[in-house]
Design a protein around this motif. Structure first.
Motif, mmCIF file in Angstrom:
data_model
loop_
_atom_site.group_PDB
_atom_site.id
_atom_site.type_symbol
_atom_site.label_atom_id
_atom_site.label_comp_id
_atom_site.label_asym_id
_atom_site.label_seq_id
_atom_site.Cartn_x
_atom_site.Cartn_y
_atom_site.Cartn_z
ATOM 1 N N LEU A 65 5.511 -5.124 10.109
ATOM 2 C CA LEU A 65 5.612 -4.124 9.318
ATOM 3 C C LEU A 65 4.744 -3.110 9.956
ATOM 4 O O LEU A 65 4.881 -1.692 10.033
ATOM 5 C CB LEU A 65 5.495 -4.123 7.974
ATOM 6 C CG LEU A 65 5.617 -3.048 6.867
ATOM 7 C CD1 LEU A 65 7.032 -2.300 7.216
ATOM 8 C CD2 LEU A 65 5.443 -3.266 5.492
ATOM 9 N N ASP A 125 9.688 -3.352 -0.585
ATOM 10 C CA ASP A 125 9.354 -4.762 -0.593
ATOM 11 C C ASP A 125 10.040 -5.561 -1.494
ATOM 12 O O ASP A 125 10.138 -5.393 -2.721
ATOM 13 C CB ASP A 125 7.523 -4.765 -0.854
ATOM 14 C CG ASP A 125 7.176 -5.992 -0.794
ATOM 15 O OD1 ASP A 125 6.800 -6.431 0.696
ATOM 16 O OD2 ASP A 125 7.130 -6.969 -1.631
ATOM 17 N N ASN A 143 11.102 -4.855 3.651
ATOM 18 C CA ASN A 143 10.241 -5.818 4.042
ATOM 19 C C ASN A 143 10.147 -7.147 3.167
ATOM 20 O O ASN A 143 10.118 -7.138 1.985
ATOM 21 C CB ASN A 143 8.504 -5.191 3.888
ATOM 22 C CG ASN A 143 7.473 -6.139 4.388
ATOM 23 O OD1 ASN A 143 7.519 -6.725 5.169
ATOM 24 N ND2 ASN A 143 6.753 -6.692 3.081
ATOM 25 N N SER A 157 11.945 -4.251 9.831
ATOM 26 C CA SER A 157 10.639 -4.355 9.695
ATOM 27 C C SER A 157 9.909 -4.872 11.317
ATOM 28 O O SER A 157 8.891 -4.711 11.488
ATOM 29 C CB SER A 157 9.827 -4.970 8.689
ATOM 30 O OG SER A 157 9.993 -6.440 8.709
ATOM 31 N N SER A 204 1.489 -7.908 2.277
ATOM 32 C CA SER A 204 2.288 -6.600 2.808
ATOM 33 C C SER A 204 1.898 -5.505 1.866
ATOM 34 O O SER A 204 1.474 -4.362 2.302
ATOM 35 C CB SER A 204 3.757 -6.919 2.794
ATOM 36 O OG SER A 204 3.976 -7.746 3.709
#
Length: 330
Positions: free
Chosen positions: A17, A39, A10, A89, A46
Motif C-alpha cells: 500500500l 481498510d 487494503n 493496493s 496499515s
C-alpha cells in the motif's frame, strides 16, 4: 473540482500500500485527485502507517472484512471526483497514466469504463481484459482445458484465427495474447485498475456486494454493457500489478469464493437453469479431482494434496447447497 477519486482497498498489505500511494503521488501531477483508502479490518500496521506517513489520504476504517465490492462501495459513497478509479493496493502507477486516461475519457463521452495496460513486476504483459462468462468457458476453466494454450503452435493458431472461429468469448480471451496498439472496445476490464465515469454509477448503481471476491468487476461491466456504456482497453497507459506467485497449494477462501461468485453471477444474469448447469459441472469436476488426489495419496502422502482436497470438498458442499451464496464477512 476533483477530477478523480482513487479508491484503494487494503487488507494487511501495509508495504504494498505504501509503494502504491507513493507511486500515485510521484506520477500524478496535472490533475486534481483524492486518494481514499478503505481498510478491510486489517490486522497489520496499515492504519498506523497511513496516519503517520500519508495524512492527505482519506481513510475509511471498516469494522469487518466485507470483501472487494463492499469496501469499494464505502469509498465510492465518500468520493467527490468526476471519475472513480478502483485500484488494487498491490499496484504501481507508471508515468502519467491517470492524466492520459482522464483526458481520453473527457474526449469520448460514450465510454463508461476504461482499463489500462497491466504489467507484471518484470514488465511482461498481464491479463488486462476478459469476456463475459459463459457455461462453455466455465467448463474450459474447471477442467483446465485452457492449458492447451501452453503448446506454442496451438496458442499461435488461436491468436491468429480465434476471432474467425465464430466464438466471441474465445476472441475476447485471445486478445490478451495479441498486441493491441490502440484503444479498443472489449467486454470485461480487469478490476485491479479500473477507471469509471461517475455517471455510470449513477445509472447502474455501485458494485454488487454479494460478491466477496471475484466476478464483481465482471458483473459491473455486464450491467454497464446492458445500459449501453462502452468498456475500452487503453494501451497508452501502463500500471504494474504485483500479483502473488503461483503455488501448488490453493487458497482456501479464494478458491471457495471464486466459485461461489461464479454461481451467483449465473443466477443473477442468466437464471436458475444456467445456475444449475454450472453447479452440476463444478460438482462433477471437483469430485473427479478429489478421487484423483485420494488415489495419489495412496502412493505418495502429501500435506498440500490433503489440504487441497479439503478445499475441494468444502466447495462441493457449497455447490450442493443452493442457499450458500449469501454474502460472507470474514
Amino acid at each position: 473540482m476533483v477530477d478523480v477519486s482513487i479508491i484503494i482497498v487494503n487488507y494487511n498489505t501495509r508495504d504494498l500500500l505504501r509503494n502504491c500511494i507513493e507511486s500515485i503521488l510521484k506520477n500524478t501531477i496535472h490533475i486534481n485527485y483524492e486518494i481514499i483508502v478503505v481498510d478491510n479490518a486489517s490486522k497489520d500496521d496499515s492504519i498506523a502507517m497511513l496516519k503517520t506517513e500519508f495524512k492527505q489520504v482519506k481513510l475509511i476504517e471498516s469494522k469487518v472484512n466485507g470483501g472487494f465490492a463492499y469496501a469499494n462501495n464505502l469509498g465510492i459513497k465518500k468520493s467527490k471526483g468526476r471519475y472513480v478509479f478502483l485500484l488494487n493496493s498491490d499496484t504501481i502507477i507508471l508515468k502519467d497514466v491517470l492524466e492520459k486516461m482522464i483526458a481520453y475519457m473527457d474526449e469520448n463521452k460514450d465510454i463508461g469504463l476504461l482499463g489500462p495496460k497491466i504489467l507484471n513486476g518484470d514488465r511482461t504483459h498481464q491479463t488486462s481484459i476478459s469476456a463475459f462468462p459463459t457455461f462453455k468457458r466455465e467448463v474450459y476453466h474447471i477442467y483446465k482445458l485452457k492449458n492447451v494454450l501452453k503448446i506454442p503452435f496451438v496458442k499461435s493458431f488461436f491468436v491468429r484465427f480465434g476471432g474467425k472461429l465464430g466464438s466471441k468469448d474465445l476472441e475476447q480471451y485471445m486478445k490478451n495474447f495479441q498486441s493491441i496498439e490502440s484503444p479498443e472496445k472489449v467486454q470485461v476490464l480487469v478490476g485491479a485498475a479500473l477507471l469509471i465515469r461517475k455517471e455510470v454509477i449513477d445509472d447502474i448503481g455501485m458494485l454488487d456486494e454479494r460478491y466477496f471476491m471475484y466476478y464483481e468487476e465482471i458483473d459491473f461491466c455486464y450491467q454497464a454493457h446492458k445500459a449501453g456504456w462502452h468498456r475500452v482497453y487503453y494501451p497508452y497507459g501502463e500500471i504494474v500489478h504485483l500479483i502473488g506467485q503461483s503455488s501448488e497449494k490453493i487458497g482456501d477462501i479464494t478458491f471457495y469464493e471464486r466459485y461461489r461468485s461464479m454461481i451467483l453471477y449465473f443466477r443473477k444474469n442468466y437464471g436458475r437453469s444456467k445456475e444449475i448447469l454450472v453447479r452440476i459441472n463444478l460438482i462433477i469436476a471437483l469430485i473427479l479431482r478429489v478421487i484423483g488426489m485420494s488415489f495419489i495419496q495412496i502412493f505418495k502422502s502429501s500435506k498440500i494434496i490433503k489440504e487441497n482436497r479439503k478445499v475441494y470438498i468444502k466447495t462441493i458442499m457449497m455447490a450442493v447447497n443452493k442457499k450458500a451464496i449469501a454474502t460472507n464477512r470474514y
